[in-house]
Write an enzyme that holds these catalytic residues in place. Structure first.
Site, short mmCIF file in Angstrom:
data_model
loop_
_atom_site.label_atom_id
_atom_site.label_comp_id
_atom_site.label_asym_id
_atom_site.label_seq_id
_atom_site.Cartn_x
_atom_site.Cartn_y
_atom_site.Cartn_z
N ARG A 164 19.70 -9.73 40.58
CA ARG A 164 20.62 -8.98 40.64
C ARG A 164 20.64 -8.23 42.00
O ARG A 164 19.62 -7.86 42.35
CB ARG A 164 20.49 -7.86 39.53
CG ARG A 164 21.44 -6.50 39.80
CD ARG A 164 22.87 -6.79 39.40
NE ARG A 164 23.88 -5.61 39.34
CZ ARG A 164 25.07 -5.51 39.27
NH1 ARG A 164 25.61 -6.70 38.88
NH2 ARG A 164 25.52 -4.41 39.26
N GLU A 223 1.27 0.00 9.91
CA GLU A 223 -0.14 -0.50 9.92
C GLU A 223 -0.70 1.10 10.37
O GLU A 223 -2.09 0.84 11.31
CB GLU A 223 -0.33 -1.73 10.52
CG GLU A 223 0.31 -2.84 9.69
CD GLU A 223 -0.25 -4.17 9.75
OE1 GLU A 223 -1.33 -4.13 9.92
OE2 GLU A 223 0.63 -4.95 9.40
N GLY A 224 -0.36 2.14 10.18
CA GLY A 224 -0.89 3.27 10.70
C GLY A 224 -0.41 3.71 11.79
O GLY A 224 -0.29 3.14 12.93
N LEU A 233 0.82 -1.27 -0.06
CA LEU A 233 -0.02 -0.01 -0.01
C LEU A 233 0.82 1.39 -0.20
O LEU A 233 0.85 2.17 -0.98
CB LEU A 233 -0.81 0.11 1.50
CG LEU A 233 -1.70 1.33 1.63
CD1 LEU A 233 -2.78 1.49 0.37
CD2 LEU A 233 -2.53 1.31 2.92
N SER A 234 1.88 1.28 0.84
CA SER A 234 2.67 2.56 1.09
C SER A 234 3.31 2.88 -0.05
O SER A 234 4.05 2.08 -0.74
CB SER A 234 3.58 2.44 2.32
OG SER A 234 2.71 2.10 3.42
N GLU A 235 3.44 4.28 -0.37
CA GLU A 235 4.51 4.59 -1.58
C GLU A 235 5.29 5.74 -1.04
O GLU A 235 5.06 6.35 0.20
CB GLU A 235 3.72 5.25 -2.60
CG GLU A 235 2.74 4.11 -3.01
CD GLU A 235 1.91 4.63 -4.49
OE1 GLU A 235 2.06 5.70 -4.70
OE2 GLU A 235 1.07 3.83 -5.02
N SER A 267 0.70 7.73 5.31
CA SER A 267 -0.56 8.07 6.15
C SER A 267 -1.39 8.27 5.24
O SER A 267 -2.82 8.02 5.48
CB SER A 267 -0.43 9.12 7.38
OG SER A 267 0.46 8.57 8.30
N THR A 278 7.03 -4.97 4.03
CA THR A 278 7.26 -6.07 4.89
C THR A 278 7.36 -7.09 4.07
O THR A 278 6.26 -7.42 3.17
CB THR A 278 6.45 -6.05 6.00
OG1 THR A 278 6.73 -4.95 6.72
CG2 THR A 278 6.89 -7.37 6.97
N TRP A 314 8.86 0.54 1.94
CA TRP A 314 8.75 -0.02 3.13
C TRP A 314 7.91 -1.49 3.42
O TRP A 314 7.04 -1.59 4.08
CB TRP A 314 8.11 0.91 4.34
CG TRP A 314 8.81 2.22 4.11
CD1 TRP A 314 10.19 2.50 4.52
CD2 TRP A 314 8.20 3.42 3.72
NE1 TRP A 314 10.29 3.90 4.37
CE2 TRP A 314 9.31 4.44 4.04
CE3 TRP A 314 6.81 3.87 3.50
CZ2 TRP A 314 8.71 5.75 3.79
CZ3 TRP A 314 6.57 5.29 3.16
CH2 TRP A 314 7.58 6.22 3.43
N1 CAA Z 1 -13.43 0.34 6.82
C1 CAA Z 1 -14.39 0.53 5.70
N2 CAA Z 1 -14.17 1.83 5.00
C2 CAA Z 1 -13.40 2.52 5.47
C3 CAA Z 1 -12.57 2.53 6.44
C4 CAA Z 1 -12.75 1.42 7.43
N3 CAA Z 1 -11.95 1.26 8.37
N4 CAA Z 1 -11.97 3.72 6.80
C5 CAA Z 1 -12.54 4.56 5.64
N5 CAA Z 1 -13.24 3.75 5.02
C6 CAA Z 1 -13.91 4.38 3.80
C7 CAA Z 1 -14.55 5.62 4.17
O1 CAA Z 1 -16.06 5.31 4.57
C8 CAA Z 1 -14.65 6.30 2.87
O2 CAA Z 1 -15.74 5.71 2.10
P1 CAA Z 1 -17.02 6.51 1.40
O3 CAA Z 1 -16.53 7.77 0.63
O4 CAA Z 1 -17.67 5.51 0.52
O5 CAA Z 1 -17.90 7.00 2.67
C9 CAA Z 1 -13.32 6.07 2.15
O6 CAA Z 1 -12.86 4.78 2.86
C10 CAA Z 1 -12.33 7.08 2.30
O7 CAA Z 1 -12.22 7.26 3.67
P2 CAA Z 1 -11.60 8.95 4.30
O8 CAA Z 1 -12.56 9.83 3.77
O9 CAA Z 1 -11.81 8.59 5.81
O10 CAA Z 1 -10.30 8.97 3.75
P3 CAA Z 1 -9.10 9.87 4.42
O11 CAA Z 1 -8.09 9.84 3.20
O12 CAA Z 1 -9.55 11.05 4.97
O13 CAA Z 1 -8.29 8.91 5.22
C11 CAA Z 1 -7.14 7.30 6.73
C12 CAA Z 1 -8.29 7.69 5.74
C13 CAA Z 1 -7.94 6.71 7.75
C14 CAA Z 1 -6.25 8.42 7.22
C15 CAA Z 1 -6.56 6.18 5.90
O14 CAA Z 1 -5.80 6.69 4.66
C16 CAA Z 1 -5.43 5.40 6.60
O15 CAA Z 1 -5.87 4.55 7.46
N6 CAA Z 1 -4.07 5.85 6.55
C17 CAA Z 1 -2.92 5.13 7.15
C18 CAA Z 1 -2.62 3.99 6.18
C19 CAA Z 1 -1.79 2.76 6.85
O16 CAA Z 1 -2.39 2.31 7.98
N7 CAA Z 1 -0.73 2.27 6.17
C20 CAA Z 1 -0.02 1.30 6.85
C21 CAA Z 1 0.74 0.65 5.64
S1 CAA Z 1 0.62 -1.02 5.60
C22 CAA Z 1 1.83 -1.66 6.45
O17 CAA Z 1 2.36 -1.14 7.33
C23 CAA Z 1 2.01 -3.14 6.34
C24 CAA Z 1 3.35 -3.67 6.79
O18 CAA Z 1 4.06 -3.69 5.89
C25 CAA Z 1 3.72 -4.01 8.20
#
Ligand code: CAA
Length: 392
Positions: free
Chosen positions: A268, A363-364, A125-127, A132, A158, A156
Site C-alpha cells: 500500500r 481455559e482460564g 467443566l464450566s457451568e 473461574s 467447545t 460454553w
Molecule cells: N495441578 C494439580 N493440582 C492443582 C492445580 C494444578 N495445576 N491447581 C490446583 N490444584 C489442586 C490444589 O493443590 C488443591 O489440592 P489440595 O487441597 O490437595 O492441596 C486443589 O487443587 C484445589 O486448589 P485450590 O485450593 O487452588 O482451588 P481454588 O478453588 O482456590 O482455585 C483455580 C483453583 C486455579 C482458581 C481453578 O478453579 C481454576 O483454574 N479456575 C479456572 C477454570 C478454567 O480454567 N476453566 C476453563 C474452562 S475449560 C475451557 O475453556 C475449555 C474450552 O472449551 C476451550
C-alpha cells in the site's frame, strides 16, 4: 541454550502452514460469517494427523512432542481459529487427559477414534455458575454401585454439538469439597445427553459452542477417570497443558495479523511511498515483531518444560497470559495499519481481532492465570527462573 528446531519439528510447522493456507483459508470468511461448522476441514485435519498429535502411535496418534503440537497450532491459528480450537481441545484436553490419566481399557476404547477424527472430544467443566470458580460444580454424579447417575448443565462447551465423547467434571460428594469431584467419560449417544443452544459468538464463530445438559445419564463405573475424588486435580492438570495450546493459538493469531500487516505495508502506498516506509507504520511493525518474539519464547519454553518433565503450571499460565495480551493488542494494531481496509472482512485482520479476545478468557481468564502464577510465587516455587532448576 538451544533455539534450533529439529528437522521433524520444522517439517510439522511447514506442513501445518501449507495446510492452513491451502485448505483452511478458502472459505474461512464465509464459515465465520454464517457460523458454519467446518465439517470437511475437520476431516482433512484428521487425515493430516492434527487431531491426536501427541498421542502415542500405539493408540493411533502422531507420538510428537508438545513443541511440534505448538508449532502446528501456531500455523493453523494464523488462518482459522475455529479449526485450531477444535484441534486444541481434542489434543490437549481430551486426548492428553485420557492418555495420561485414563486406564488401559479407556485408552484402547477411546483414543484411536479421537485421533483419527471418527469421534471428536469435548471437555465439560464450566457451568452457568462455575466458570473461574471451578470447584463450585453443581453437576452431580450419584454413586449407584456399578454406575453413576449424572445430572447437570455445562456451559460454553467447545465441540459441544459435534463431539461424540465428553470428559465431564461432576460433584460426587459435596461434603468433601474439591476432593468430592470426579471426571467421567460420557458418550453423547447415551440416553439423557442433550445438546442445548448453540452460542452466537464474537469470534471463533464457526466452532460449535453449546450448552450441554445431562438428564439422569447412566455412566458405567469403569468410565470414571482415576481414583475416587481425583476429578478436580485431573481438570487442573489437563488445563495446565491446555493453556499451552491456547497460548500457541494466541501466538498464531498475533503472528497471522503481523504477517498481514507487513505484507500490506509493503504494498500500500501513501504520500508517494509504501506505508511501511513511514515511521508511524514502521515503528508499529517493530513493536509487533518484538512483542510477538517475546511471547513466542514464552510459549515454546512452556512446551519445552512440559516435554522435559519440569513443572510447567506457571510457565503455561505465563505463556497464555502474555501471548493472549499480545494477540489482542497487535490485532488491533494490524487493523490500524490496514486503515479502512482493516475494518472490512476481506482483509482478515478484523476476524483475527475478534478471535483474539477469547484467548484472554477460555481455559482460564487472564486474571486466573495471574492467580495461578502469584500463588506459585507465594508458595515459594517461583524464586528461580523456571527453566533452570537449582542445582545443589
Ligand atoms: N495441578 C494439580 N493440582 C492443582 C492445580 C494444578 N495445576 N491447581 C490446583 N490444584 C489442586 C490444589 O493443590 C488443591 O489440592 P489440595 O487441597 O490437595 O492441596 C486443589 O487443587 C484445589 O486448589 P485450590 O485450593 O487452588 O482451588 P481454588 O478453588 O482456590 O482455585 C483455580 C483453583 C486455579 C482458581 C481453578 O478453579 C481454576 O483454574 N479456575 C479456572 C477454570 C478454567 O480454567 N476453566 C476453563 C474452562 S475449560 C475451557 O475453556 C475449555 C474450552 O472449551 C476451550
Amino acid at each position: 541454550m538451544e533455539f534450533i528446531l529439529t528437522e521433524e519439528q520444522l517439517a510439522v510447522k511447514q506442513a501445518a502452514r501449507e495446510f492452513a493456507q491451502q485448505t483452511l483459508l478458502p472459505g474461512v470468511i464465509e464459515r465465520d460469517t454464517h457460523m458454519t461448522y467446518p465439517t470437511e476441514q475437520v476431516r482433512d485435519m484428521a487425515e493430516m494427523g492434527f487431531l491426536g498429535m501427541m498421542v502415542s502411535p500405539e493408540y493411533g496418534g502422531g507420538g510428537m512432542d508438545t513443541l511440534s503440537y505448538v508449532l502446528a497450532m501456531e500455523e493453523l491459528s494464523k488462518v482459522d481459529n475455529s479449526c485450531s480450537v477444535i484441534v486444541s481441545v481434542n489434543n490437549s484436553l481430551v486426548c492428553w487427559g485420557l492418555e495420561t490419566y485414563g486406564n488401559e481399557e479407556q485408552k484402547q476404547k477411546y483414543l484411536t477414534k479421537l485421533c483419527i477424527g471418527e469421534w471428536i472430544g469435548a471437555f465439560c467443566l464450566s457451568e452457568p455458575e462455575a466458570g473461574s470458580d471451578a470447584t463450585s460444580q453443581r453437576t452431580t454424579a450419584i454413586d449407584m454401585g456399578d454406575h453413576y447417575i449424572l445430572n447437570g448443565t455445562k456451559n460454553w462447551i467447545t465441540n459441544g454439538g459435534s463431539s461424540k465423547v465428553h470428559l465431564v467434571i461432576a460433584q460426587t460428594n459435596i461434603e468433601k469439597g474439591h476432593k468430592g469431584i470426579n471426571a467421567f467419560i460420557v458418550e453423547t449417544a447415551w440416553e439423557g445427553v442433550e445438546i442445548g443452544a448453540k452460542e452466537d459468538k464474537l469470534g471463533i464463530r464457526s466452532s460449535d459452542t453449546h450448552t450441554v445438559l445431562y438428564n439422569d445419564v447412566k455412566v458405567p463405573k469403569e468410565n470414571r477417570i482415576g481414583e475416587d475424588g481425583f476429578g478436580f486435580k485431573f481438570a487442573m492438570k489437563v488445563l495446565s497443558g491446555g493453556r499451552i495450546g491456547i497460548a500457541a493459538q494466541a501466538l498464531g493469531i498475533a503472528s497471522g495479523a503481523y504477517e498481514l500487516a507487513v505484507k500490506y505495508s509493503l504494498e500500500r502506498e501513501a504520500f508517494g511511498r509504501p506505508i511501511g516506509q513511514h515511521q508511524a507504520v514502521a515503528f508499529k511493525l517493530a513493536d509487533m515483531s518484538t512483542d510477538i518474539e517475546a511471547a513466542r519464547l514464552m510459549v515454546y519454553r512452556a512446551a519445552w518444560m512440559k516435554d522435559n518433565g519440569l513443572d510447567y503450571t506457571s510457565g503455561a499460565a505465563m505463556a497464555k497470559l502474555i501471548a493472549s495480551d499480545v494477540a489482542m493488542k497487535h490485532t488491533v494494531e494490524a487493523i490500524q495499519v490496514h486503515g479502512g481496509y482493516g475494518f472490512v472482512k476481506e482483509y482478515h485482520v478484523e476476524r483475527l481481532m475478534r478471535d483474539a479476545k477469547i484467548t484472554q478468557i477460555y481455559e482460564g481468564t487472564s486474571e486466573i492465570q495471574k492467580l495461578v502464577i502469584s500463588r506459585n510465587i507465594l508458595n515459594g516455587t517461583l524464586y528461580e527462573p523456571l527453566w533452570m532448576p537449582c542445582q545443589s
